[in-house]
Write a protein that holds these residues in place. Structure first.
Motif, short mmCIF file in Angstrom:
data_model
loop_
_atom_site.label_atom_id
_atom_site.label_comp_id
_atom_site.label_asym_id
_atom_site.label_seq_id
_atom_site.Cartn_x
_atom_site.Cartn_y
_atom_site.Cartn_z
N LYS A 63 0.97 -1.22 -0.12
CA LYS A 63 0.00 0.07 -0.19
C LYS A 63 1.04 1.16 -0.03
O LYS A 63 0.42 2.16 -0.60
N MET A 64 2.03 1.29 0.76
CA MET A 64 2.76 2.34 0.72
C MET A 64 3.55 2.43 -0.57
O MET A 64 3.66 3.78 -1.19
N TYR A 65 3.96 1.50 -1.30
CA TYR A 65 4.54 1.43 -2.42
C TYR A 65 3.61 2.04 -3.43
O TYR A 65 4.13 2.70 -4.44
N GLU A 66 2.25 1.46 -3.54
CA GLU A 66 1.52 1.95 -4.53
C GLU A 66 1.14 3.66 -4.36
O GLU A 66 1.12 4.30 -5.32
N HIS A 67 0.96 3.91 -3.07
CA HIS A 67 0.98 5.41 -2.91
C HIS A 67 2.28 6.30 -3.62
O HIS A 67 1.86 7.31 -4.33
N PHE A 68 3.21 5.61 -3.21
CA PHE A 68 4.46 6.23 -3.75
C PHE A 68 4.55 6.47 -5.30
O PHE A 68 5.03 7.61 -5.71
N LEU A 69 4.00 5.55 -6.02
CA LEU A 69 3.82 5.31 -7.53
C LEU A 69 2.87 6.58 -7.88
O LEU A 69 3.18 6.84 -8.94
N THR A 70 2.11 6.78 -7.12
CA THR A 70 1.22 7.89 -7.82
C THR A 70 2.06 9.26 -7.92
O THR A 70 1.37 10.13 -8.48
N PHE A 71 3.13 9.62 -7.35
CA PHE A 71 3.76 10.61 -7.42
C PHE A 71 4.69 10.85 -8.40
O PHE A 71 5.39 11.76 -8.85
N ASP A 72 4.81 9.85 -9.34
CA ASP A 72 5.72 9.78 -10.62
C ASP A 72 7.22 10.10 -10.30
O ASP A 72 7.59 10.98 -10.99
N ILE A 73 7.58 9.58 -9.06
CA ILE A 73 9.06 10.02 -8.93
C ILE A 73 9.97 9.20 -9.41
O ILE A 73 9.81 7.91 -9.85
N ASP A 74 11.10 9.69 -9.99
CA ASP A 74 12.14 8.98 -10.58
C ASP A 74 12.66 7.95 -9.77
O ASP A 74 13.40 8.15 -8.64
N TYR A 75 12.62 6.62 -10.13
CA TYR A 75 12.86 5.52 -9.46
C TYR A 75 13.54 4.53 -9.87
O TYR A 75 13.24 4.06 -11.21
N LYS A 76 14.70 4.15 -9.61
CA LYS A 76 15.50 3.09 -10.22
C LYS A 76 15.97 1.84 -9.46
O LYS A 76 16.40 2.04 -7.99
N ASN A 77 15.77 0.60 -9.59
CA ASN A 77 16.03 -0.53 -8.92
C ASN A 77 17.46 -0.75 -9.03
O ASN A 77 18.00 -1.66 -9.92
N GLU A 78 18.35 -0.16 -8.38
CA GLU A 78 19.85 -0.33 -8.51
C GLU A 78 20.61 -0.34 -7.10
O GLU A 78 20.14 0.49 -6.18
#
Length: 299
Positions: A63-78
């Protein structure tokens, strides 16, 4: 591009920091090498986070991650390999380099291991650090749990509804969890506690865990061992040696800034009194707000 802030880690503290920074109009990047949520993904039940009477750790994490995704933040899995300190900070990953005026470290902590021979080779073969992840593999079997704190008791209660019997191995002469958990453990017919006991060695057969030998030479046979003996801070990359730490935890001020200007830290990686989801969320919001105030004054 030079970001206003790069957040390293996407547990509750990192998610909160990223959301608050983005909402305030900052240019934000988040770097996370593993799954979002951190240790929250290995928590059975959360019933002390406002708004959720009872929710599993993975569900709250999602739920926290889904909320985070709504803000269209530059995110990289690195995975971050190094933070190079300077007026402009350089965050180096295995795939590239990113620059920012501010960095928030939110890498959390991990469960401590027993550091016994054969422990690593038996990890996943009868030794586990997450009852909710692996408990179902041992339905109707006998299992062991080592540790006396809240996590140990919570996971023992969870396991007791799946397995035949749970034996908790406790070094001291009493349980260290909260009163409610202790009472629930004492009321469970299939949970036994062995006090003044510690594990001296691990037993195995053909690469599978089969039991333990205690300090008094007693042998306990079991299908699995679940380990809950505390935590260790995670800082898996190079950082300026002048950054103050205590027992591996980062020291921060009231704004969650380290002794290095522009380097902040929040969540379970910092030295503090309360290691809870709600405190990590507060710290992330506070650090992001402090950065916003600082950048506003400069402009």
């Amino acid at each position: 591009m030079i970001y206003d802030v790069i957040v390293v880690g996407l547990g509750p503290g990192g998610i909160s920091a990223a959301i608050y920074a983005k909402r305030s109009g900052l240019n934000v990047m988040v770097l996370e090498g593993n799954m979002p949520g951190g240790l929250l993904n290995y928590t059975n039940v959360v019933n002390n986070y406002p708004g959720f009477i009872n929710i599993s750790g993975p569900d709250l994490s999602m739920k926290m991650y889904e909320h985070f995704l709504t803000f269209d933040i530059d995110y990289k899995n690195e995975d971050v390999k190094e933070i190079v300190y300077g007026e402009v900070k350089k965050v180096v990953t295995e795939k590239g380099e990113y620059e920012a005026h501010n960095v928030i470290i939110a890498t959390g902590r991990s469960r401590r291991s027993l550091n016994l021979p054969k422990e690593e080779e038996l990890r996943g073969n009868g030794i586990s650090y997450c009852a909710m992840c692996d408990g179902h593999f041992y339905k109707d079997k006998d299992v062991l749990v080592v540790g006396s704190g809240d996590s140990s008791l919570e996971e023992s209660l969870y396991l007791s509804n799946i397995v035949n019997k749970v034996t908790i191995i406790v070094r001291g002469d009493k349980l260290g969890g909260n009163k409610d958990l202790k009472e629930k453990v004492e009321d469970k017919d299939n949970i036994e506690v062995k006090f003044k006991s510690s594990i001296e060695s691990l037993k195995e057969n053909d690469g599978k865990f089969t039991g333990v030998v205690l300090n008094d030479k007693t042998e306990l046979d079991a299908s699995a061992l679940f380990v809950y003996i505390g935590f260790e801070p995670i800082l898996p990359f190079k950082c300026n040696e002048e950054m103050k730490r205590e027992d591996g935890y980062i020291i921060v001020d009231k704004n969650f800034e380290t002794n290095l200007e522009g380097i902040y830290a929040v969540g379970d990686i910092i030295k503090k009194d309360l290691y809870q989801i709600i405190s990590a969320v507060h710290e992330g919001a506070s650090a992001a707000t402090a950065i916003v105030r600082k950048l506003t004054k400069k402009n």
